[in-house]
Design an enzyme around this catalytic site. Structure first.
Site, PDB file in Angstrom:
ATOM      1  N   THR A 150       0.842  -1.213   0.000  1.00 59.81           N
ATOM      2  CA  THR A 150       0.000   0.000   0.000  1.00 59.81           C
ATOM      3  C   THR A 150       0.866   1.248   0.000  1.00 59.81           C
ATOM      4  OG1 THR A 150      -1.905  -0.950   1.078  1.00 59.81           O
ATOM      5  CG2 THR A 150      -1.549   1.384   1.466  1.00 59.81           C
ATOM      6  N   ASP A 181      -7.771   0.905   6.560  1.00 55.32           N
ATOM      7  CA  ASP A 181      -7.444   2.218   7.135  1.00 55.32           C
ATOM      8  C   ASP A 181      -7.166   3.288   6.075  1.00 55.32           C
ATOM      9  OD1 ASP A 181      -5.129   0.457   6.614  1.00 55.32           O
ATOM     10  OD2 ASP A 181      -3.991   2.284   7.053  1.00 55.32           O
ATOM     11  N   GLY A 204      -5.144  -2.935   8.251  1.00 57.15           N
ATOM     12  CA  GLY A 204      -6.024  -1.788   8.475  1.00 57.15           C
ATOM     13  C   GLY A 204      -6.871  -1.905   9.735  1.00 57.15           C
TER      14      GLY A 204
HETATM   15  C1  SD4 Z   1      -5.527  -2.192   4.362  1.00 59.29           C
HETATM   16  N1  SD4 Z   1      -3.628  -0.962   5.160  1.00 59.29           N
HETATM   17  O1  SD4 Z   1      -6.394  -2.186   3.496  1.00 59.29           O
HETATM   18  C2  SD4 Z   1      -4.155  -1.641   4.008  1.00 59.29           C
HETATM   19  C3  SD4 Z   1      -3.283  -2.769   3.517  1.00 59.29           C
HETATM   20  C4  SD4 Z   1      -1.839  -2.421   3.354  1.00 59.29           C
HETATM   21  O2  SD4 Z   1       0.158  -2.804   2.312  1.00 59.29           O
HETATM   22  O3  SD4 Z   1      -1.310  -1.500   3.922  1.00 59.29           O
HETATM   23  N2  SD4 Z   1      -1.126  -3.168   2.570  1.00 59.29           N
HETATM   24  O4  SD4 Z   1      -5.703  -2.660   5.483  1.00 59.29           O
END
Ligand code: SD4
Length: 317
Positions: A150, A181, A204
């Site tokens: 992400t 998140d 998240g």
């Molecule tokens: C989530 N925080 O959808 C994101 C996933 C993530 O690298 O950071 N992946 O929970």
């Protein structure tokens, strides 16, 4: 002073581009949008934009968020399908005073009505990842897969504006409609030009329990140095989750203070990030944990190349 920091090694080429074009000096917000857009368009990064991994129904549902630290305006979209560049839509929504966080069909309609490009976001490669996972164990615990990507970028421009943005396809094989998140203000990102900005990556559901990005900016507001603010906020959330739920997901954050100094914290062993500033060319750091302490190491050329080779390797079904 100007500065930019982005999660994971994948932010390198994009940050490099906006540094070369001087965008990061002039306007933190458009530097973030340009950089994240470039990452969304590169299909080999598995958690962002085109090439992002699908949910359990093999649909790619994307989340993105953006905040302007001068005005506290923010825009975000979640669980949106078939929009080529979610960050552009989040940015456009930050110009609205109300209805600036839009979900699924409503977010798509806003994007279409405002002329944002549509695209089938399931790349052939992401489909292969999905089919491969279906062949493997089906009942695996849902967590950010190894090498999750992400993107979260924080930037400071020469006018003293601080902004933050995120973009993600979220967790691989997530339930349809699941939101992490990344589009949630204060969790995936937060910016206040008076103090600093922060962005998060990881699980998240756990990051949201601490409103981690807001928490870091609050610590900066109290005058705590940015590295300490990151370490303190992350460790406190980690310990609290462990105590209250007996387990903790991946948590990683990057932050800038209003002078462009960076802070970073993680509870995993393979976190990497990119930092660039007026006085430093874009540099990829690996975060190593030694006896409970974090140490930063500049990534070698070999490591940088291996990262791309792994991301681009053929997928065997
Ligand atoms: C989530 N925080 O959808 C994101 C996933 C993530 O690298 O950071 N992946 O929970």
């Amino acid at each position: 002073m100007w500065a930019m920091i982005g999660t994971w090694r994948m932010a390198l080429e994009a940050i490099d581009q906006v540094v070369k074009s001087d965008e990061c000096k002039k306007d933190a917000g458009s530097a973030i949008v340009k950089a994240i857009k470039q990452i969304e368009d590169f299909e080999y990064f598995k958690s962002v934009g085109y090439g992002g991994l699908p949910n359990e129904d093999m649909d790619v549902e994307l989340d993105a968020g953006y905040m302007n630290g001068d005005t506290l305006a923010f825009g975000a979209i979640m669980a949106v399908r078939d929009i080529k560049n979610p960050i552009e839509v989040a940015y456009a929504l930050s110009k609205e005073y109300t209805s600036c966080l839009l979900a699924s069909a409503g977010a798509s309609r806003f994007a279409r009505n405002h002329g944002f490009q549509q695209k089938d976001m399931l790349s052939p490669r992401a489909k292969l990842h999905y089919l491969k996972r279906m062949k493997e164990e089906r009942q695996v615990e849902l967590k950010p897969y190894i090498g999750h990507d992400t993107v979260g970028i924080c930037a400071l421009d020469e006018k003293g504006s601080l902004c933050a943005g995120t973009s993600t396809s979220g967790l691989f094989m997530k339930k349809a409609g699941r939101v992490g998140d990344s589009p949630i203000l204060g969790s995936g990102y937060y910016a206040d030009s008076d103090y600093g900005c922060c962005s998060a990556t990881g699980l998240g559901e756990d990051l949201m329990k601490g409103c981690i990005s807001f928490q870091v900016v609050e610590l900066l507001k109290q005058g705590i140095p940015v590295q300490e603010a990151c370490s303190q906020a992350l460790q406190a959330l980690h310990d609290r989750l462990l105590r209250k739920q007996g387990k903790v997901g991946d948590l990683s954050i990057v932050a800038l203070d209003k002078n462009g100094n960076f802070g970073v914290a993680t509870n995993i062993d393979n976190f990497s990030f990119v930092y660039a500033s007026k006085t430093q060319a874009p540099t990829v750091y690996l975060v190593k944990k030694q006896n409970g302490k974090m140490e930063l190491e500049v990534a070698s050329q070999q490591w940088l190349n291996d990262y791309l080779t792994t991301r681009m390797a053929a997928i065997e079904l």
